[in-house]
Structures are given as structure tokens and as C-alpha cells.
Design an enzyme around this catalytic site. Structure first.
Site, PDB file in Angstrom:
ATOM      1  N   HIS A 141       8.779   2.582  -6.873  1.00 37.41           N
ATOM      2  CA  HIS A 141       7.399   3.033  -6.638  1.00 37.41           C
ATOM      3  C   HIS A 141       7.456   4.386  -5.929  1.00 37.41           C
ATOM      4  CE1 HIS A 141       3.470   3.019  -4.552  1.00 37.41           C
ATOM      5  NE2 HIS A 141       3.069   2.177  -5.474  1.00 37.41           N
ATOM      6  N   ASP A 218      12.236  -2.871  -1.074  1.00 37.57           N
ATOM      7  CA  ASP A 218      10.782  -2.735  -1.174  1.00 37.57           C
ATOM      8  C   ASP A 218      10.247  -4.087  -1.654  1.00 37.57           C
ATOM      9  OD1 ASP A 218       8.209  -2.427  -2.068  1.00 37.57           O
ATOM     10  OD2 ASP A 218       8.549  -0.494  -3.047  1.00 37.57           O
ATOM     11  N   GLN A 221       6.003  -6.271  -3.914  1.00 38.58           N
ATOM     12  CA  GLN A 221       5.606  -7.190  -4.990  1.00 38.58           C
ATOM     13  C   GLN A 221       6.438  -8.469  -4.990  1.00 38.58           C
ATOM     14  OE1 GLN A 221       2.947  -6.666  -6.560  1.00 38.58           O
ATOM     15  NE2 GLN A 221       2.603  -4.454  -6.428  1.00 38.58           N
ATOM     16  N   LYS A 244      -1.635  -7.373  -0.097  1.00 46.64           N
ATOM     17  CA  LYS A 244      -1.210  -7.965  -1.366  1.00 46.64           C
ATOM     18  C   LYS A 244      -0.855  -9.436  -1.187  1.00 46.64           C
ATOM     19  CE  LYS A 244       0.964  -3.606  -2.876  1.00 46.64           C
ATOM     20  NZ  LYS A 244       0.000  -2.980  -3.755  1.00 46.64           N
ATOM     21  N   CYS A 383       1.715   4.363  -9.863  1.00 44.77           N
ATOM     22  CA  CYS A 383       2.611   5.051  -8.916  1.00 44.77           C
ATOM     23  C   CYS A 383       4.074   4.933  -9.331  1.00 44.77           C
ATOM     24  CB  CYS A 383       2.415   4.547  -7.488  1.00 44.77           C
ATOM     25  SG  CYS A 383       0.771   4.815  -6.856  1.00 44.77           S
TER      26      CYS A 383
HETATM   27  N1  C6P Z   1       1.498  -0.812  -5.547  1.00 43.33           N
HETATM   28  C1  C6P Z   1       0.018  -1.264  -7.389  1.00 43.33           C
HETATM   29  O1  C6P Z   1       1.054  -1.472  -8.018  1.00 43.33           O
HETATM   30  P1  C6P Z   1       0.984   0.253  -0.186  1.00 43.33           P
HETATM   31  O2  C6P Z   1       0.020   1.058  -1.014  1.00 43.33           O
HETATM   32  O3  C6P Z   1       1.685   1.094   0.834  1.00 43.33           O
HETATM   33  O4  C6P Z   1       0.386  -0.993   0.358  1.00 43.33           O
HETATM   34  O5  C6P Z   1       2.119  -0.272  -1.203  1.00 43.33           O
HETATM   35  C2  C6P Z   1       2.928   0.666  -1.861  1.00 43.33           C
HETATM   36  C3  C6P Z   1       3.807  -0.008  -2.851  1.00 43.33           C
HETATM   37  C4  C6P Z   1       5.166   0.043  -2.655  1.00 43.33           C
HETATM   38  N2  C6P Z   1       6.008  -0.583  -3.494  1.00 43.33           N
HETATM   39  C5  C6P Z   1       5.573  -1.279  -4.551  1.00 43.33           C
HETATM   40  C6  C6P Z   1       6.552  -1.975  -5.439  1.00 43.33           C
HETATM   41  C7  C6P Z   1       4.205  -1.354  -4.802  1.00 43.33           C
HETATM   42  O6  C6P Z   1       3.770  -2.046  -5.860  1.00 43.33           O
HETATM   43  C8  C6P Z   1       3.292  -0.702  -3.949  1.00 43.33           C
HETATM   44  C9  C6P Z   1       1.836  -0.711  -4.221  1.00 43.33           C
HETATM   45  C10 C6P Z   1       0.111  -0.871  -5.943  1.00 43.33           C
HETATM   46  O7  C6P Z   1      -1.099  -1.375  -7.896  1.00 43.33           O
HETATM   47  C11 C6P Z   1      -0.609   0.409  -5.686  1.00 43.33           C
HETATM   48  S1  C6P Z   1       0.113   1.762  -6.562  1.00 43.33           S
END
Ligand code: C6P
Length: 425
Positions: A141, A218, A221, A244, A383
Site C-alpha cells: 500500500h 502491515d 487488512q 477497519k 492506494c
Molecule cells: N486501505 C483501502 O484499501 P489508514 O488509511 O492509515 O488507516 O490505512 C492505510 C493502509 C495501509 N495498508 C493497507 C494494506 C491498507 O489497506 C490501508 C488502507 C484502504 O480501501 C484505504 S486506501
């Protein structure tokens, strides 16, 4: 409160905890929550972006503001003490959720992105230099990819990417080639938010540690969707976001091994993170407060602990099974048509999301048509622009599932995709 792990989730009962799922959508967007009579029931399939929040968690936030709203660590009056204890205990609860060794290893941040930046700035800027290497994957991401890319530019460290193969799996042999004694950090997404791929983070951690490198997982998810154990995966760092996983926005987590966090310098300076300050110098608070400068997101942190309670009561094994089954079913149904491309590995090998394209229909048009049927999905690059470039598309549509979604909702998604196909035929 324990549950039989073999029993499926009682989705109908769970849905009662989420009144938002009774909403109708398509009315006047200037007046959120108020239908205009010309609207449809909501089918919420955008959980990988943000999941919904159960009453149990909303109640904890309301209770905080109604009963003991106060700043933490600053007052000796009752409200401040109550808020401080609840906020500190929330760190313990979150530590327990991912099997960390206590609050010292759990830093509350704003989100996953801030957790990535914290390590990149506090550790990366201090430790990296020319000749050092950071290894990422092609499915990172932007929160990790852009962050380490920029730290690489500032420090002179090289950033390398482990290949993703044609089926959307990580090429672990390539990882073994790329990770060398020059590697200082390996940052790997646990479950891809675009491909749904579940990466073998334990194996990657072993390779990294054999070469003396740290591993940053990370978990944005994965932590919301499956049991995650920092000890079992031997992660040096793990990041995830409250919004999430049934929690509120504005709260995220950086887990770090205690000995590494002890060595790191702070990322933000100011109040609440110091022990002693003179005109010349300052010393730092103990962990985790050294990394939590200023007034934190108190209600959100306390509510994140309630979200952990909620998910643990459901049973994370059952959450994982439920989501995997929905994703596999969606994969099978969507791929019944030759004009649909689903990205990533087969249905039974993925986390709870499905990103896809329909020939001749732009993902944004698809999302807009689905919205007319009350179906919320995400369209765009999620992203992961470099990954989308590699997939040969600028955008994809993505349905992502959570504890309250049903097979009937997957059927509704497939029917709405059929309608879109006919409109564009
Ligand atoms: N993805 C989506 O897929 P934040 O925005 O900081 O809470 O999370 C960032 C982030 C980091 N790593 C992974 C694997 C992610 O999926 C995400 C967030 C969201 O819709 C928003 S792009």
C-alpha cells in the site's frame, strides 16, 4: 462468553448490533441519514476501506464523553484519573489482541499510515544510509511504499521490491534473493488490499532475521479479519487501524518489540512524552508514552479496546472463516463470466475481498451503477498505483466483506454487475 469455534457466525444477530445496516441510501447526500423516499436498502461492501461500528463500541465513546471526558496523564482530579486508567488499560487490551507483551509494546497512532511513518522517521532516518537496503513488495500500500521510498531518497538507502507473480502471489524465491546482509528493513503487507493475497509473513521474517534485518508487517487488512499473533509471526513491527476493525477513525496501532522501541528516538516531541525538561535538554517518558506526544485520541483509544472485545467475543477464527467463505463465493460467482477479471489468487487462497474489472465498463462507472442499487463498493487504485500499473489497469472495482455480510449480498452484487454489463453492451 466463549464461542464454539466450529460454529458459523450468527450473522442475523450480529447485524442487530449495526443499526447503520438498516439504512436506505440514494437520498439527498446533503442530509446524511435521511432517506427521501426514492432510495434503496444499503448493502455495505466497502469494509476494507472502513468497517461499520457496532453499538457496543459507539456506546463506549458516548459513555466517555457523557461521563468522564478529561485529559489523560495531566490531572489528579477524578475524571482525569478515570480517563487515564481507561486509556492505559486500552493499550493492555490491544496488546492482548495481537499477543504482544504488554502496553509498552503498543503505541497508539492515528492510523496505519502514521505507524509506518513513525518507524520510517524515528528508526529509518537515524539508521539508514548509502549502501543499506529496504525491501518492500510490489503489492505494498502507498502507506508503506511511498513512506520508505521517501526515506530512501533522504538517506541514500536503496529500495527494492519483491515480485508479485502472474497469479498475484508473492515470489518468495525472489524475496530470498533480494534480502541480503545489506538489508536493514523488510516491510511486507500481510493481506493485500487489492489482490487479497495472504503473504507468508513468518517465512519472510525468518529470511529477514537470518540477515539481521527488521520486519515491519502491515496488518491493516489482516488484524481486523483473522487471528494475528506477533510472536508467532516474529514481527519486529506491526501496524493496523481501528476503523477497519469495528473501532472508530482516528486511532491506529504501532506494535514494536520492546527492546527495539527502547532504542528508538521519539518521532514527535512535546507534552506527555517527556520526563524532565530543562532549557538545554529533555529526557523521555517510558514506553509507550515516549511515542505519544500531545493529547492523544482518548475516546478512540478506549473504544478500540471495546472493538477488540467485540471481535474476540465473535471469535477471530470464525471471523476469518466467514470472510474467506464470502470472498471465495464472490470469486466463483464473478468469474462465471468471461468478461470479468478478478485480480489475485483463487477464491480459497485469499482474504475477504475481491478486486475486479468488467470488460468495457470503467470501475468508477460500475461503482456508480452499483450505488444506484444501494451497493457500496470501492473503485480506484486502492492506494496501490504501482501494482495497478503492473496489472495493466488504472483502476479496479473492489468488494470487501465483514462479519455482517451475507451470501445474499454477494448475489445482489453479482446481479448489479450483470445489469451494468447490459447497460454498457
Ligand atoms: N486501505 C483501502 O484499501 P489508514 O488509511 O492509515 O488507516 O490505512 C492505510 C493502509 C495501509 N495498508 C493497507 C494494506 C491498507 O489497506 C490501508 C488502507 C484502504 O480501501 C484505504 S486506501
Amino acid at each position: 462468553m466463549g464461542v464454539q469455534e466450529s460454529e458459523p457466525l450468527d450473522v442475523e444477530r450480529i447485524r442487530e448490533d449495526f443499526p447503520i445496516l438498516e439504512r436506505r441510501v440514494g437520498g439527498d447526500v446533503e442530509s446524511p441519514g435521511e432517506g427521501d423516499g426514492d432510495d434503496t436498502p444499503l448493502i455495505y461492501l466497502d469494509n476494507a476501506a472502513t468497517s461499520q461500528t457496532p453499538d457496543q463500541v459507539v456506546d463506549v465513546i458516548a459513555d466517555y464523553y457523557r461521563s468522564y471526558n478529561s485529559n489523560v496523564h495531566r490531572g489528579i482530579h477524578s475524571l482525569s484519573q478515570e480517563a487515564s486508567v481507561a486509556y492505559e488499560q486500552a493499550h493492555d487490551r490491544v496488546a492482548d489482541f495481537v499477543n504482544a507483551d504488554g502496553r509498552e509494546e503498543v503505541v497508539f497512532t492515528k492510523n496505519t499510515t502514521e505507524a509506518e511513518n513513525l518507524v520510517a522517521y524515528a528508526w529509518g532516518l537515524a539508521e539508514l544510509g548509502p549502501g543499506d537496503e529496504v525491501v518492500l513488495t510490489e503489492m505494498e500500500h502507498h502507506a508503506s511504499l511511498v513512506t520508505w521510498q521517501q526515506i530512501g531518497k533522504r538517506t541514500g538507502a536503496d529500495v527494492k521490491y519483491v515480485r508479485v507473480d502472474d497469479e498475484g502471489r508473492l515470489d518468495v524465491d525472489h524475496a530470498r534473493e533480494l534480502i541480503t546482509d545489506d538489508t536493514e528493513m523488510v516491510s511486507v503487507v500481510h493481506v493485500s488490499n487489492t489482490l487479497g493475497t495472504i503473504n507468508p509473513v513468518e517465512e519472510i521474517a525468518d529470511v529477514a532475521h537470518d540477515h539481521g534485518a527488521y520486519v515491519f508487517v502491515d496488518g491493516a487488512q489482516s488484524v481486523p479479519n483473522r487471528p494475528v499473533d506477533v510472536k508467532a509471526m516474529d514481527a519486529d513491527f506491526l501496524a493496523f487501524s481501528g476503523h477497519k476493525m469495528c473501532g472508530p477513525t482516528g486511532i491506529g496501532v504501532l506494535y514494536g518489540k520492546r527492546e527495539i522501541l527502547e532504542e528508538m528516538q521519539p518521532y514527535l516531541y512535546g507534552g506527555d512524552m517527556i520526563r524532565k525538561v530543562t532549557f538545554e535538554d529533555a529526557t523521555w517518558e517510558e514506553l509507550p508514552w515516549k511515542f505519544e506526544a500531545g493529547t492523544p485520541n482518548i475516546a478512540q483509544g478506549i473504544a478500540l479496546a471495546a472493538a477488540c472485545d467485540y471481535l474476540d467475543d465473535l471469535g477471530m477464527d470464525r471471523v476469518e472463516t466467514h470472510e474467506n467463505q464470502l470472498a471465495a463465493y464472490a470469486y466463483d460467482r464473478l468469474t462465471e463470466h468471461d468478461d470479468v477479471t478478478v485480480y489475485g489468487p483463487p477464491g480459497d487462497e485469499r482474504g475477504g475481498l475481491v478486486a475486479f474489472n468488467v470488460d468495457g465498463v470503467h470501475a468508477h462507472d460500475l461503482s456508480s451503477i452499483l450505488n444506484d442499487s444501494g451497493i457500496a463498493i470501492r473503485a480506484g487504485d486502492h492506494c496501490t498505483q504501482p501494482l495497478h500499473d503492473k496489472l495493466g489497469t488504472a483502476a479496479s472495482a473492489r468488494a470487501s466483506f465483514y462479519v455482517y455480510n451475507t451470501r445474499e449480498e454477494v448475489d445482489a452484487l453479482v446481479e448489479a454487475v450483470d445489469e451494468a454489463r447490459q447497460l454498457f453492451a
